[in-house]
Design a protein around this motif. Structure first.
Motif, short mmCIF file in Angstrom:
data_model
loop_
_atom_site.label_atom_id
_atom_site.label_comp_id
_atom_site.label_asym_id
_atom_site.label_seq_id
_atom_site.Cartn_x
_atom_site.Cartn_y
_atom_site.Cartn_z
N VAL A 398 0.85 -1.18 0.00
CA VAL A 398 0.00 0.00 0.00
C VAL A 398 0.89 1.23 0.00
CG1 VAL A 398 -1.81 1.28 1.19
CG2 VAL A 398 -1.79 -1.22 1.29
N HIS A 399 0.82 2.03 -1.06
CA HIS A 399 1.45 3.34 -1.10
C HIS A 399 0.36 4.37 -0.84
CE1 HIS A 399 5.00 1.48 -2.80
NE2 HIS A 399 4.32 1.06 -3.85
N ALA A 400 0.72 5.50 -0.24
CA ALA A 400 -0.32 6.46 0.14
C ALA A 400 0.20 7.88 0.08
CB ALA A 400 -0.84 6.15 1.54
N ALA A 401 -0.74 8.82 -0.09
CA ALA A 401 -0.43 10.24 -0.08
C ALA A 401 -1.55 10.98 0.64
CB ALA A 401 -0.28 10.78 -1.49
N GLY A 402 -1.17 12.02 1.40
CA GLY A 402 -2.16 12.83 2.09
C GLY A 402 -2.12 12.64 3.59
N MET A 403 -2.54 13.66 4.32
CA MET A 403 -2.47 13.61 5.78
C MET A 403 -3.45 12.62 6.38
SD MET A 403 0.05 15.51 5.97
CE MET A 403 0.23 15.35 7.75
N GLU A 404 -4.61 12.43 5.74
CA GLU A 404 -5.55 11.44 6.26
C GLU A 404 -5.04 10.03 5.99
OE1 GLU A 404 -8.30 12.10 8.14
OE2 GLU A 404 -7.44 14.13 8.07
N MET A 405 -4.47 9.80 4.83
CA MET A 405 -3.92 8.48 4.53
C MET A 405 -2.67 8.17 5.35
SD MET A 405 -5.57 6.43 2.63
CE MET A 405 -7.07 6.49 1.65
N ARG A 406 -2.09 9.20 5.95
CA ARG A 406 -0.95 8.95 6.85
C ARG A 406 -1.38 8.06 8.01
NH1 ARG A 406 4.18 11.19 8.13
NH2 ARG A 406 5.08 9.72 9.62
N ARG A 407 -2.63 8.25 8.46
CA ARG A 407 -3.14 7.43 9.57
C ARG A 407 -3.16 5.95 9.17
NH1 ARG A 407 -5.42 11.39 12.82
NH2 ARG A 407 -6.25 13.23 11.75
N LEU A 408 -3.63 5.69 7.96
CA LEU A 408 -3.64 4.30 7.48
C LEU A 408 -2.22 3.79 7.31
CD1 LEU A 408 -4.97 1.79 6.18
CD2 LEU A 408 -4.88 3.02 3.99
N HIS A 409 -1.38 4.58 6.71
CA HIS A 409 0.01 4.17 6.48
C HIS A 409 0.69 3.78 7.78
CE1 HIS A 409 4.38 5.02 6.03
NE2 HIS A 409 4.21 4.46 4.84
#
Length: 480
Positions: A398-409
């Motif tokens: 899982v690659h992610a971008a954004g402050m909300e997706m930081r929680r998932l990351h």
């Protein structure tokens, strides 16, 4: 056949429909737009009020070929119809044009509105002369605009209806007066606008049945958690209820769905009769979507054979599941572009579809995610809650971008944790680090969080042999 001899509108007809006053000579109109940069010769220019006052661009619209303008104050450059309020004038034109179609359908839902609308349109096109919303023209401007653009002699039409806030869907449905309407599914989209969460969203979506003609058909997703609430609203509106789902009580019941390289094969039962048919779509959510389309087409007097022919040829729309094979020096990877929009429901459906896809030996199932927007106080929990469906689908990275997706990351196990960057643009700049030969990668996120930048960067890594890639469908301002 559409009446090509009769103009779409004349200035006098516009004045009659709106109760306005024509200033200048009568003129024929072949199209309508509120964007002066999109004017084609013969268009009506709608001087709407928004971030800018459309009246400021009337002269430019006439210079570009507009033959008439709809205005609420005098302008120069050509004939105009003067009304007290241009948006109300557009609405009146929409109502006046409504009966140009013998049968009308309407589509709403938290997920899948645009694709289902366009799949229905594909069936209507095969059955006769048809008209439909373009892009995601589904709001207080898009719906009356689509109505007003409907040619004389249209046989059937279908309209997408969305919302940004409570109280919007019912009035738009009353403009359309559909003979059949559906709610694709209900989920936590625009949930911040409703004090009672998803139940409030469901009630708002169900107001689409308020506009049904007497005895109209309501098509409802029986598999949805809020199906009972939606059904109650349909019954209260006097609708004939038809359901689709995977349970035994559905009028159209999904029995099996098997994706393959060309799309999918569906096994279903409709009114007790077994069906086996092909889809050009491979996402697992298209099992139920296809049943919704079939029921809507049946309600609009389209045969089952025609509906199945349309579904077999209906390709994914731009940013909504298009497939591309991207060739790299050491091999190739498959890109699934789901970058147009995202919410928790569509995320889970996307993960399930990706997890069901076979990968070559050594390949990985990779998902690239950007923030889901408009989730209000539920945003953190809904982003972190993606961990479970990711694991259940067996995704590898899982690659992610954004402050909300930081929680998932941060919550992901190290074995699945890929890159995280603060913005989609930063992640797109490192596209070559996200994927390798043999991988299948899905890009998904809200339009506003710029997931499309990552999808474009991945597609540009090599020469792209595009499969399942029809002409696209963007939107000026989509509502849900």
């Amino acid at each position: 056949m559409p009446d090509i001899q009769t103009p779409l509108w004349t200035a006098e007809a516009i004045a009659s429909a709106t109760g306005g006053t024509l200033h200048g000579p009568d003129a024929s109109v072949s199209g309508l737009t509120y964007n002066s940069r999109e004017i084609a010769p013969g268009d009506l220019f709608l001087a709407l009020h928004g971030a800018r006052d459309g009246h400021e661009f009337a002269a430019a619209a006439f210079a570009a070929g507009a033959t008439v303008a709809l205005v609420d104050r005098p302008v120069e450059g050509g004939p105009y119809v003067l009304v007290p309020d241009t948006l109300k004038g557009l609405e009146a034109m929409g109502v006046a044009a409504r009966d140009r179609a013998r049968l009308r359908g309407a589509v709403t839902g938290s997920v899948g509105k645009t694709s289902v609308t366009q799949a229905i349109k594909a069936g209507l096109d095969l059955a006769g002369t048809a008209h439909a919303s373009i892009k995601s023209y589904n709001n207080h401007i898009g719906v009356p605009l689509t109505l007003a653009r409907m040619p004389h002699g249209t046989d059937r039409a279908v309209f997408e209806i969305g919302m940004n806030a409570p109280g919007e869907i019912g009035p738009l449905s009353k403009f359309v007066r559909p003979h059949a309407a559906c709610v694709t599914t209900v989920g936590p989209v625009h949930i911040e606008a409703f004090a009672d969460g998803e139940a409030g969203v469901a009630r708002e979506k169900a107001t689409i049945f308020e506009g049904l003609v007497p005895g109209g058909v309501a098509v409802i997703n029986a598999a949805d958690a809020h199906a009972d609430l939606v059904r109650q609203a349909a019954v209260a509106a006097g609708a004939v209820v038809q359901t689709f789902g995977s349970g035994a009580g559905a009028d159209a019941r999904l029995l099996g769905f098997k994706a393959d390289a060309e799309g999918a094969r569906v096994t279903a039962e409709i009114d007790g009769h077994r069906l086996d048919y092909r889809l050009a779509q491979s996402g697992v959510h298209w099992g139920l979507n296809s049943l919704c389309v079939i029921l809507m087409l049946r309600a609009l007097d389209v045969s089952l054979d025609t509906a199945l022919e349309a579904l077999a040829g209906f390709q994914p729309l731009a940013g909504r599941g298009q497939l591309k094979t991207v060739v790299l020096p050491g091999g190739a990877f498959t890109l699934i572009d789901e970058s147009y929009n995202a919410n928790p429901l569509s995320m889970k459906a996307g993960f399930l579809s990706l997890g069901a896809r076979p990968v070559p030996e050594g390949g990985r199932r990779i998902v690239v995610l950007t923030d889901m927007l408009e989730l209000g106080e539920h945003s953190r929990a809904l982003h972190e809650g993606l961990i479970q469906p990711i694991a259940a689908a067996g995704l590898d990275v899982v690659h992610a971008a954004g402050m909300e997706m930081r929680r998932l990351h941060d919550a992901l196990p190290p074995s699945r944790r890929g890159l995280w960057r603060a913005t989609a643009a930063e992640l797109a700049a490192e596209a070559n680090k996200l994927v390798g030969p043999g991988d299948i990668v899905m890009v998904k996120g809200s339009n506003g969080s710029k997931a499309s930048l990552v999808a474009a960067a991945l597609a540009n890594l090599g020469s792209a042999d595009q499969g399942n890639n029809p002409s696209g469908s963007g939107a000026p301002r989509a509502t849900r």
